[in-house]
Design a protein around this motif. Structure first.
Motif: not given
Length: 184
Positions: A90-100
Motif C-alpha cells: 500500500l505504501q508503494l502504491f501511494l508513492m506511485a500515486a504521489r509521483n504521478l
C-alpha cells in the motif's frame, strides 16, 4: 487490543511510524498472486466511486501492531507484527500515486498522497521517522530510494547508479503500480 475496521486514511494520515521488526521476512509479494488482485480490487472500487459517488469499505485483511513507548511530542511508533506485506504494498502504491500527481502537476493530490507516506517534517527526530513505514533491514535502501524518487525517471536514474537496489520486489512493485496508475 483494538479489533476495529479502519479506513486506510485513518491508519496512514496521523504522524506515526510503522516499523517492520528485523525478524520479519523481506518484501516478497508478486504480481500474479498479490499485486494484480489488489489492483483489480482498487479499479473496481474506483470505477464504482466514479459511477455512484460512494463506495463500500473494502477489507484488506487484518494487521497486528505493537505500540512502542515513545517520548511526548515524538512520532508514535508501532511494530508491524503481521500485515507488513500489505502495508509495504500500500505504501508503494501511494508513492506511485504521489509521483504521478507530481508529474501531472496535481498539487492537491500530491500533497494528499505525500501525507500518507511521510510524517510531518517538523515532528521527526531521526531520518527513519520521516517514513510512515520503515521496512526490515534488507528492504530499507530500496524502499528509501523509491520514496525519495519523485518520478519514475528519477528512480531509473538512481538505479542506474546503484543497480543492485533495482533487483528486489520493492522497486518491481512500485513500477507495477506506477504503470497501472499511468494507464488508468
Amino acid at each position: 487490543m483494538d479489533a476495529n475496521t479502519r479506513q486506510l486514511e485513518s491508519i496512514f494520515d496521523p504522524n506515526v511510524l510503522f516499523q517492520v521488526p528485523l525478524f520479519q521476512r523481506p518484501y516478497v509479494w508478486k504480481e500474479d498472486e498479490n499485486w494484480e488482485p489488489l489492483w483489480d480490487d482498487i479499479c473496481s472500487l474506483l470505477d464504482k466511486h466514479l459511477r455512484l459517488g460512494t463506495v463500500h469499505a473494502h477489507f484488506l485483511g487484518a494487521i497486528v501492531l505493537e505500540q512502542i513507548p515513545h517520548a511526548a511530542g515524538s512520532i508514535e511508533t508501532r511494530l508491524v507484527i503481521d500485515g507488513q506485506q500489505r502495508f509495504t504494498t500500500l505504501q508503494l502504491f501511494l508513492m506511485a500515486a504521489r509521483n504521478l500527481s507530481i508529474k501531472n502537476n496535481a498539487k492537491k493530490y500530491a500533497a494528499l498522497f505525500s501525507g500518507l507516506v511521510e510524517n510531518d517534517e517538523e515532528r521527526i527526530d531521526s531520518e527513519s521517522e520521516k517514513f510512515k513505514l520503515w521496512p526490515t533491514n534488507s528492504d530499507r535502501a530500496a524502499f528509501q530510494l523509491v520514496h525519495e524518487s519523485q518520478s519514475s525517471e528519477a528512480l531509473n536514474l538512481a538505479i542506474k547508479n546503484n543497480p543492485e537496489l533495482g533487483q528486489g520486489k520493492i522497486v518491481e512493485a512500485y513500477r507495477y503500480f506506477y504503470g497501472k496508475l499511468s494507464d488508468w
